[in-house]
Write a protein that holds these residues in place. Sequence first.
Motif, PDB file in Angstrom:
ATOM      1  N   LEU A   1       0.762  -1.138  -0.020  1.00 58.97           N
ATOM      2  CA  LEU A   1       0.099   0.131  -0.029  1.00 58.97           C
ATOM      3  C   LEU A   1       0.706   1.426   0.080  1.00 58.97           C
ATOM      4  N   SER A   2       1.812   1.293   0.753  1.00 57.62           N
ATOM      5  CA  SER A   2       2.878   2.193   0.504  1.00 57.62           C
ATOM      6  C   SER A   2       3.553   2.619  -0.712  1.00 57.62           C
ATOM      7  N   GLU A   3       3.921   1.586  -1.460  1.00 56.28           N
ATOM      8  CA  GLU A   3       4.358   1.637  -2.696  1.00 56.28           C
ATOM      9  C   GLU A   3       3.855   1.981  -3.797  1.00 56.28           C
ATOM     10  N   TYR A   4       2.216   2.006  -3.725  1.00 60.29           N
ATOM     11  CA  TYR A   4       1.291   2.466  -4.561  1.00 60.29           C
ATOM     12  C   TYR A   4       1.770   4.092  -4.814  1.00 60.29           C
ATOM     13  N   GLN A   5       2.041   4.701  -3.916  1.00 59.50           N
ATOM     14  CA  GLN A   5       2.556   6.271  -4.003  1.00 59.50           C
ATOM     15  C   GLN A   5       3.814   6.210  -4.686  1.00 59.50           C
ATOM     16  N   PRO A   6       4.052   6.889  -5.905  1.00 54.81           N
ATOM     17  CA  PRO A   6       5.470   6.948  -6.310  1.00 54.81           C
ATOM     18  C   PRO A   6       6.642   7.351  -5.426  1.00 54.81           C
ATOM     19  N   LEU A   7       6.248   8.127  -4.315  1.00 56.27           N
ATOM     20  CA  LEU A   7       7.346   8.307  -3.534  1.00 56.27           C
ATOM     21  C   LEU A   7       7.358   7.301  -2.408  1.00 56.27           C
ATOM     22  N   GLY A   8       6.865   6.226  -2.856  1.00 56.17           N
ATOM     23  CA  GLY A   8       7.180   5.034  -2.031  1.00 56.17           C
ATOM     24  C   GLY A   8       6.795   4.721  -0.347  1.00 56.17           C
ATOM     25  N   ARG A   9       5.710   5.877   0.027  1.00 60.53           N
ATOM     26  CA  ARG A   9       5.452   5.641   1.285  1.00 60.53           C
ATOM     27  C   ARG A   9       3.950   6.382   1.165  1.00 60.53           C
ATOM     28  N   MET A  10       3.431   6.118   2.478  1.00 61.37           N
ATOM     29  CA  MET A  10       1.926   6.941   2.519  1.00 61.37           C
ATOM     30  C   MET A  10       2.414   8.362   3.117  1.00 61.37           C
ATOM     31  N   GLY A  11       1.362   9.074   3.164  1.00 61.12           N
ATOM     32  CA  GLY A  11       1.621  10.354   3.714  1.00 61.12           C
ATOM     33  C   GLY A  11       1.471  10.250   5.213  1.00 61.12           C
ATOM     34  N   GLN A  12       1.685  11.318   6.010  1.00 63.76           N
ATOM     35  CA  GLN A  12       1.695  11.480   7.383  1.00 63.76           C
ATOM     36  C   GLN A  12       0.357  12.488   7.755  1.00 63.76           C
TER      37      GLN A  12
END
Length: 257
Positions: free
Chosen positions: A212-223
């Motif tokens: 789920l984190s890697e779904y974002q191109p930055l490789g993490r979820m937001g905070q």
Amino acid sequence: MERFKEKVAVVTGGGSGIGAAIATRLAAEGATVAIIELETERGQETVDAIKAADGSASVFACDVGSHDSVVSCFAKIESEFGPVNILVNNAGIAHVGNLSNTTEADLDRIYKVNVKGVYNCMYAAIGGMLKQKGGVILNLASIASKLGILDRFAYSMSKGAVFTMTLSVARDYVDKNIRCNCICPARVHTPFVDNFIAQNYPGEEEAVFQKLSEYQPLGRMGQPSEIASLVAYLCSDEAAFITGAAYDIDGGVTQLR
């Protein structure tokens, strides 16, 4: 900073996650914060933390899906704190499913909170903003407002409505000194995410979290704090030239995937 000194800010769903971060940030910058929750116990921890940091906050019990409940709640807030200057519509619920397996009851449940709840709160706030000749409304939409996301039929419907309601309110009140914007987050790491993974993928928590984190191109979820920072800016006078905008805060999902 004290960008919100002498301002009254209402934050719906401010008891945990993103809502708690927003309420805390606005209070830290001087706002008197009214947290709306279905049950006051859910917001009291946030209120206690704000007060411990010398901030000002209270929690009010309210069902955002009930028009009468919301109108009554806003009347109480204005009686206690004064006119509402800032409204952050954060409260929302999720649903997983496509058209075939989304029931009418599922759709109604999502609509009541995510669509009608936003309408009810904007309706209750707009009269006071007109009287005081100004105000700011910030709605939490989603990347689902703009993108097709697998198995999110009802949720996407609701967040698309939040996006278009934002545009409509911004246009209708642009000459009344009332600004209305929305933000479109991707996945944000909150207790809701952890609980969802634990309940649906027992024994696979770490792998699913990474996926789920890697779904974002930055490789993490937001905070949550990152969401709160953008909300604070858009609600401040520094953003006085911004209305009718939908800000992506998504780790690159919308443009880079």
